[in-house]
Design an enzyme around this catalytic site. Structure first.
Site, mmCIF file in Angstrom:
data_model
loop_
_atom_site.group_PDB
_atom_site.id
_atom_site.type_symbol
_atom_site.label_atom_id
_atom_site.label_comp_id
_atom_site.label_asym_id
_atom_site.label_seq_id
_atom_site.Cartn_x
_atom_site.Cartn_y
_atom_site.Cartn_z
ATOM 1 N N LYS A 30 0.829 -1.203 0.000
ATOM 2 C CA LYS A 30 0.000 0.000 0.000
ATOM 3 C C LYS A 30 0.865 1.255 0.000
ATOM 4 O O LYS A 30 0.645 2.179 -0.787
ATOM 5 C CB LYS A 30 -0.911 -0.025 1.240
ATOM 6 C CG LYS A 30 -2.105 0.883 1.147
ATOM 7 C CD LYS A 30 -2.932 0.833 2.427
ATOM 8 C CE LYS A 30 -3.769 -0.422 2.519
ATOM 9 N NZ LYS A 30 -4.334 -0.620 3.873
ATOM 10 N N ARG A 99 -3.093 3.096 8.622
ATOM 11 C CA ARG A 99 -3.434 1.969 7.758
ATOM 12 C C ARG A 99 -2.300 0.958 7.724
ATOM 13 O O ARG A 99 -1.163 1.310 7.441
ATOM 14 C CB ARG A 99 -3.686 2.476 6.324
ATOM 15 C CG ARG A 99 -4.449 3.782 6.261
ATOM 16 C CD ARG A 99 -4.419 4.402 4.872
ATOM 17 N NE ARG A 99 -5.125 3.624 3.877
ATOM 18 C CZ ARG A 99 -5.148 3.945 2.590
ATOM 19 N NH1 ARG A 99 -4.469 4.997 2.155
ATOM 20 N NH2 ARG A 99 -5.813 3.197 1.734
ATOM 21 N N GLY A 108 -6.435 -10.498 8.313
ATOM 22 C CA GLY A 108 -5.972 -10.679 9.680
ATOM 23 C C GLY A 108 -5.116 -9.530 10.174
ATOM 24 O O GLY A 108 -4.854 -9.405 11.358
ATOM 25 N N MET A 110 -4.408 -5.509 11.028
ATOM 26 C CA MET A 110 -5.328 -4.584 11.674
ATOM 27 C C MET A 110 -6.103 -3.750 10.649
ATOM 28 O O MET A 110 -5.540 -3.286 9.662
ATOM 29 C CB MET A 110 -4.564 -3.646 12.598
ATOM 30 C CG MET A 110 -5.503 -2.957 13.580
ATOM 31 S SD MET A 110 -4.708 -1.648 14.479
ATOM 32 C CE MET A 110 -4.857 -0.322 13.317
ATOM 33 N N ARG A 343 -3.352 -0.926 -6.667
ATOM 34 C CA ARG A 343 -2.418 -2.060 -6.753
ATOM 35 C C ARG A 343 -2.781 -2.865 -7.984
ATOM 36 O O ARG A 343 -3.888 -2.717 -8.523
ATOM 37 C CB ARG A 343 -2.518 -2.932 -5.504
ATOM 38 C CG ARG A 343 -3.868 -3.582 -5.395
ATOM 39 C CD ARG A 343 -4.050 -4.312 -4.094
ATOM 40 N NE ARG A 343 -5.493 -4.458 -3.895
ATOM 41 C CZ ARG A 343 -6.062 -4.813 -2.787
ATOM 42 N NH1 ARG A 343 -5.339 -5.060 -1.721
ATOM 43 N NH2 ARG A 343 -7.364 -4.932 -2.713
ATOM 44 N N HIS A 459 -8.183 -32.484 6.694
ATOM 45 C CA HIS A 459 -8.125 -33.837 6.147
ATOM 46 C C HIS A 459 -8.879 -33.931 4.822
ATOM 47 O O HIS A 459 -8.367 -34.438 3.830
ATOM 48 C CB HIS A 459 -8.722 -34.810 7.171
ATOM 49 C CG HIS A 459 -8.771 -36.236 6.705
ATOM 50 N ND1 HIS A 459 -9.866 -36.759 6.045
ATOM 51 C CD2 HIS A 459 -7.858 -37.213 6.765
ATOM 52 C CE1 HIS A 459 -9.615 -38.021 5.744
ATOM 53 N NE2 HIS A 459 -8.398 -38.320 6.165
ATOM 54 N N SER A 790 14.246 -42.558 -15.833
ATOM 55 C CA SER A 790 13.024 -41.810 -15.595
ATOM 56 C C SER A 790 12.816 -41.786 -14.089
ATOM 57 O O SER A 790 12.725 -42.837 -13.453
ATOM 58 C CB SER A 790 11.852 -42.490 -16.304
ATOM 59 O OG SER A 790 10.662 -41.807 -15.987
ATOM 60 N N CYS A 858 8.531 -39.241 -14.340
ATOM 61 C CA CYS A 858 7.198 -39.739 -14.668
ATOM 62 C C CYS A 858 6.293 -39.778 -13.443
ATOM 63 O O CYS A 858 5.217 -40.326 -13.487
ATOM 64 C CB CYS A 858 7.268 -41.096 -15.334
ATOM 65 S SG CYS A 858 7.965 -42.368 -14.280
ATOM 66 N N TYR A 878 12.798 -34.141 -20.173
ATOM 67 C CA TYR A 878 11.343 -34.056 -20.298
ATOM 68 C C TYR A 878 10.655 -34.330 -18.967
ATOM 69 O O TYR A 878 11.253 -34.886 -18.052
ATOM 70 C CB TYR A 878 10.840 -35.035 -21.364
ATOM 71 C CG TYR A 878 10.945 -36.490 -20.973
ATOM 72 C CD1 TYR A 878 9.935 -37.119 -20.243
ATOM 73 C CD2 TYR A 878 12.063 -37.244 -21.331
ATOM 74 C CE1 TYR A 878 10.043 -38.443 -19.875
ATOM 75 C CE2 TYR A 878 12.183 -38.575 -20.974
ATOM 76 C CZ TYR A 878 11.165 -39.164 -20.237
ATOM 77 O OH TYR A 878 11.273 -40.474 -19.860
HETATM 78 P P1 ADP Z 1 -7.664 -1.985 3.398
HETATM 79 O O1 ADP Z 1 -6.271 -2.450 3.415
HETATM 80 O O2 ADP Z 1 -8.594 -2.823 4.165
HETATM 81 O O3 ADP Z 1 -8.135 -1.658 2.008
HETATM 82 P P2 ADP Z 1 -7.361 0.861 3.768
HETATM 83 O O4 ADP Z 1 -6.191 1.344 4.533
HETATM 84 O O5 ADP Z 1 -7.258 0.977 2.292
HETATM 85 O O6 ADP Z 1 -7.674 -0.597 4.221
HETATM 86 O O7 ADP Z 1 -8.559 1.710 4.318
HETATM 87 C C1 ADP Z 1 -9.855 1.295 4.543
HETATM 88 C C2 ADP Z 1 -10.829 2.257 3.907
HETATM 89 O O8 ADP Z 1 -10.613 3.561 4.378
HETATM 90 C C3 ADP Z 1 -10.669 2.315 2.429
HETATM 91 O O9 ADP Z 1 -11.940 2.458 1.850
HETATM 92 C C4 ADP Z 1 -9.859 3.556 2.212
HETATM 93 O O10 ADP Z 1 -10.102 4.099 0.958
HETATM 94 C C5 ADP Z 1 -10.347 4.455 3.329
HETATM 95 N N1 ADP Z 1 -9.319 5.388 3.748
HETATM 96 C C6 ADP Z 1 -8.079 5.096 4.190
HETATM 97 N N2 ADP Z 1 -7.394 6.212 4.465
HETATM 98 C C7 ADP Z 1 -8.202 7.241 4.193
HETATM 99 C C8 ADP Z 1 -8.053 8.666 4.257
HETATM 100 N N3 ADP Z 1 -6.913 9.205 4.643
HETATM 101 N N4 ADP Z 1 -9.094 9.416 3.896
HETATM 102 C C9 ADP Z 1 -10.247 8.844 3.488
HETATM 103 N N5 ADP Z 1 -10.457 7.530 3.420
HETATM 104 C C10 ADP Z 1 -9.440 6.733 3.752
HETATM 105 MG MG MG Z 2 -7.833 -0.378 0.839
#
Ligand code: ADP
Ligand code: MG
Ligand code: MG
Length: 906
Positions: A30, A99, A108, A110, A343, A459, A790, A858, A878
């Site tokens: 990110k 973020r 998982g 935060m 991304r 399993h 083989s 094989c 091969y």
């Molecule tokens: P995730 O990894 O779950 O996508 P994000 O960090 O992208 O989490 O953020 C969760 C939501 O909050 C997303 O919809 C993102 O666009 C929004 N968001 C994150 N930072 C900001 C910000 N500075 N201003 C407005 N919206 C934000």
């Molecule tokens: Mg996001």
């Protein structure tokens, strides 16, 4: 001083203007992409990224690096100056989001906390500045809610419930109908909840809010869910996560604001166009959380033409820049567009192929790059039959896609019924809460397996993948009641034993009733029933065709098929096989012919034995003639008889009962008695390690000679018919060169006899499997007597590890996978360090002894993507795999060759 990095010199914080997309290790995905967009001049709210290095220090020592606080302060000050307000400044607060963002996006970690910097004091300032009281209080309640849940660990339900109650009290449906007064009350209540549940006040100091959130992101790296995910996806545990601090922009400032997600092209089909969702007057995750109905992105054009046009342009910029499909998050604040994330986007298997060729056509990437944009696993997915997308379906649940395929059958809830019903010709789906080794026979009998518990390493999942059987596991919404033989789906739908269900192992979806299955167009193409050149050719088929043609041009490894009969051989040829790497002759000894084998085993005298062999010879020969005809001009490796003989005899218990019953009636059958003796004589404690392979050839006079004669005569016959048979005779389970020499001498005599009698030079070659550790360790000696090796990596894996597949997959593999002893079953992907090391050394020793030694594999690994790369790298000639895996192997062989142009040594 230690050589490790000097903490004084390490930079722990990067402004968005300082990073770029190639710094994912340091800044996380990110952060690296936010920096990239910033540097492209796109409108990204200013901010900075705390590196994964800082996280690693925290994870090692339990504390942030000492230098971090000051560095963050410096960057925060710079940000404050730029924005003209301080974090949480009472009369005009700067607000930020905190973020998480690791190198790989993973569940998982935060959740993002928005609106950091709001407090009892600064909420008033936000009211002032925005002129919107409702908005300010909405932002504050969101902060306490998110912070309470993710940083302070308060149960999120408590906030949700309070919100629901507030709406109910007011008699409204959606959160936007709550006014400032309602939200003020909610804030009060949320703060009380925090106090009660977290044992502390919601922090009023903005910097404390920020620091606590950063630390919580670091700590979330080691949350249970994150750890489990990393283990499953084989992501290293020591990467750590970065943390992004990003100044807030507000999509919840009224109807001229909003937030959305978009793809630069359709992640399902690859088509270019406008794909995404938009939600007015909303913040953050609202758009994907389903709290209100979103509108299609195209509608934004009506709502806010300026922002829409700008967004379209940015999307084009991003595609041209990343040269790939991108997904993005954006927010519009009072008519102004902000980019919050991008991304390279995930896509379906079909879209991967289409996008790769589209980008080639657009001149954005070349074919070599396109090849790296698709995988064998994706191709394999495209080859499974699918449920008809047009069909009307009733989906009742969704679990984990554990083993691909589309299976339809009657619901059964225990293995006994599965076996019983399938014997009488019914198709069944075995449904269990989870499976255990006792369910093995039921799983074999079923079309597919559905469980309500367990993940990709359960399993059910492991065993189903091993069997190539469709499986959906962990469908937790389903309540499976095996006692009452029924399951209940959400909404109360009850599925009783015998009801039809359909499960999709590629998507994890579970349907009630019979969903029609359509053949894969990609398979139709490989089968030659669909043509890539046709005017109305399916776009996906054309894309696959182009990628395969390219793959065939660049790969070095040849691809052969494991096929035992002409029908499979012909299919393999259509799928692009360049020969047969393994024809198992034991399959020619079944059915009616089993009786001849029985006679052979029971023979007391040479004459009896020869009679039995004489009967088998023409039958074997006919099989080979057909096979050589099907593979005319291509090599066919025929393996002489391999499995233990008891496999051709009746079951010991059944036979014992029959004889005992007959004896009690005093009419014992002479033949049955002899048979029973033979069965007892041949009974082995560990048949896998017993009398089989070359050992059979050495103790049963005439057996291998008969097989060799059948091969030689078949080849001679094909020659006489002007064919071009290229048979290779392969001796299984050799452990020492002496075994091979004896069998070889005998075989050469037989071949010479046939050649003299038919007056041809058959050019048959003789070689061996390398499937025992001793064979691999003495490969140099063995190569003196073998024209080819083989690698039988199935048996080699069993014997190197000292476990039998049938026993271990069902009994303890789940535990091993869960404990992380191996990331993937060594029967699926070759164990490079152990089994692979033996292969590597045997290749070297074999080639040293005989430079023109032909080398192949094989085992089933021959069709496994990761293993194919390994075989390429160690220099095999091969790989051989089942007909359906051939295209996968062709593609991966090319991907491997492209990765390592330097290793192209043969
Ligand atoms: P995730 O990894 O779950 O996508 P994000 O960090 O992208 O989490 O953020 C969760 C939501 O909050 C997303 O919809 C993102 O666009 C929004 N968001 C994150 N930072 C900001 C910000 N500075 N201003 C407005 N919206 C934000
Ligand atoms: Mg996001
Ligand atoms: Mg074997």
């Amino acid at each position: 001083m230690s050589e490790n990095r000097d903490p004084q010199a390490t930079k722990f914080v990067y402004d968005f203007t300082e990073g770029n997309k190639d710094l994912k290790d340091l800044l996380g995905g990110k952060g690296a992409n936010l920096a990239e967009m910033t540097n492209l001049g796109l409108p990204v709210p200013p901010g900075f990224t705390i590196t994964t290095d800082a996280c690693k220090v925290y994870l090692d020592s339990g504390e942030e690096p000492t230098a971090l606080r000051d560095e963050v302060s410096a960057h925060l000050t710079a940000l404050e100056e730029r924005m003209g307000k301080r974090l949480g400044q009472p009369d005009d607060p700067l607000l930020v989001s905190v973020r998480s963002g690791a190198k790989f996006s993973m569940p998982g970690m935060m959740d993002t906390v928005l609106n950091i910097g709001l407090s009892d004091a600064s909420v008033a300032g936000l009211v002032q500045q925005s002129g919107d009281e409702r908005f300010a209080w909405d932002s504050y309640r969101r902060l306490i809610q998110m912070f309470g849940k993710t940083v302070l660990g308060v149960d999120g339900e408590l906030f949700e419930e309070a919100l629901e109650e507030a709406k109910a009290a007011k008699g409204v449906q959606v959160d936007t109908d709550l006014d400032a007064a309602d939200l003020k009350k909610l804030v009060k209540r949320f703060k009380k909840t925090v106090r009660a549940e977290a044992g502390r006040e919601f922090p009023q100091d903005p910097r404390e809010q920020m620091d606590l959130a950063v630390k919580a992101v670091f700590a979330s790296w080691n949350g249970d869910r994150a750890k489990l995910y990393r283990r499953q996806e084989r992501i290293p545990h020591d990467l750590g996560t970065a943390v992004n601090i990003c100044s807030m922009v507000f999509g919840n400032l009224g109807p001229d604001s909003g937030t959305g997600v978009a793809f630069t092209r359709d992640p399902a089909s690859g088509q270019q166009g406008v794909y995404g969702d938009y939600l007015q007057n909303a913040q953050g995750e609202d758009v994907v959380a389903g709290i209100r109905n979103t509108v299609p992105l195209a509608d934004l054009e009506q709502l806010d033409k300026n922002s829409y046009d700008q967004l379209m342009q940015i999307m084009e910029t991003l595609e041209n820049h990343y040269k790939d499909l991108c997904d993005i998050e954006f927010t519009i604040e009072r008519g102004r567009l902000w980019m919050l994330q991008t991304r390279v986007g995930k896509r379906t298997a079909g879209a991967a192929f289409r996008i790769a060729t589209q980008l080639v056509d657009q001149g954005l990437i070349d074919e070599a790059e396109a090849l790296q944009r698709v995988t064998g696993a994706q191709l394999a997915q495209l080859m499974f039959p699918k449920f008809d997308e047009e069909a009307k379906t009733e989906r009742i649940a969704r679990g984990i896609a554990a083993s691909p395929g589309a299976a339809v059958g009657k619901a059964v809830f225990d293995s006994y019924t599965a076996i019983k019903w399938s014997r009488s010709g019914e198709k069944v789906i075995l449904i269990r809460r989870e499976t255990n080794p006792d369910d093995l026979d039921g799983m074999i009998a079923a079309e597919g397996i559905l469980t309500s518990r367990g993940g990709k390493t359960s399993h059910a999942a492991v065993v189903a993948r091993g069997m190539g059987k469709t499986c959906v596991c962990g469908a937790e919404e389903l309540e499976v009641d095996t006692k009452r033989r029924r399951m209940t789906a959400p909404g109360g739908t009850v599925v009783e034993e015998g009801d039809l269900v359909s499960i999709d192992g590629s998507t994890g979806k579970v349907y009630l009733g019979e969903v029609p299955v359509v053949p894969s167009p990609v398979v139709e193409y490989f089968e030659g029933r669909m043509h890539a050149g046709a005017d109305d050719a399916d776009e996906l088929v054309v894309a696959v065709h182009r990628m395969m043609a390219y793959a065939d041009r660049v790969r070095r490894l040849r691809v052969r098929a494991n096929a035992d009969n002409a029908e499979d051989a012909l299919r393999a040829r259509r799928f692009g096989a360049q020969g047969i790497g393994l024809c198992r002759t034991e399959h020619m000894f079944l059915g009616e012919r089993r009786l001849h084998v029985e006679r052979l085993i029971l023979a007391d005298t040479d004459q009896e034995r020869e009679e039995a062999l004489t009967l088998l010879l023409p039958l074997q020969k006919r099989d080979f003639v057909e096979l050589f005809e099907a593979m005319d001009g291509l090599p066919v490796t025929v393996r002489l008889l391999d499995p233990p003989l008891h496999e051709f005899l009746p079951d010991i218990t059944e036979l014992s009962v029959r004889v005992a019953l007959a004896e009690s009636r005093q009419d014992a059958n002479e033949n049955d008695l002899r048979l029973l003796q033979a069965v007892h004589r041949l009974h082995e404690q560990n048949p896998m390690l017993g009398l089989r392979g070359v050992r059979l050839g050495l103790v049963i006079p005439g057996l291998f000679a008969m097989q060799v004669r059948a091969i030689a005569e078949a080849a001679a016959e094909r020659r006489e018919a002007n064919g071009d048979p290229r048979a290779e005779i392969m001796i299984p389970l050799v452990g020492t060169v002496q075994e091979l020499e004896i069998v070889r001498d005998e075989a050469e005599q037989v071949i010479a006899e046939v050649e003299r009698a038919r007056n041809v030079d058959l050019k048959l070659s003789l070689g061996t499997m390398i499937e025992l550790p001793r064979a691999a360790l003495t490969a140099g000696q063995i190569a003196e007597a073998a024209e080819f090796f083989s690698f039988g990596t199935n048996d080699l894996t069993q014997t190197v590890w000292g476990f039998s597949r049938d026993d271990v997959e069902a009994s303890f593999f789940t535990a091993y996978l869960e404990k992380g002893i191996f990331g993937v079953s060594p029967f699926e992907t070759i164990d490079k360090d152990g089994v692979g090391a033996l292969v590597r050394d045997a290749v070297r020793a074999g080639r040293a002894a005989r430079p023109d030694l032909k080398l192949g594999v094989c085992g089933e690994h021959g069709g496994d993507p990761e293993s194919v790369h390994f075989f390429h790298e160690v220099g095999l000639d091969y790989v051989s795999c089942s007909p359906f895996r051939i295209p996968v192997a062709r593609l991966e062989a090319a991907r491997a060759a492209d990765e390592s142009p330097g290793s192209d040594h043969r």
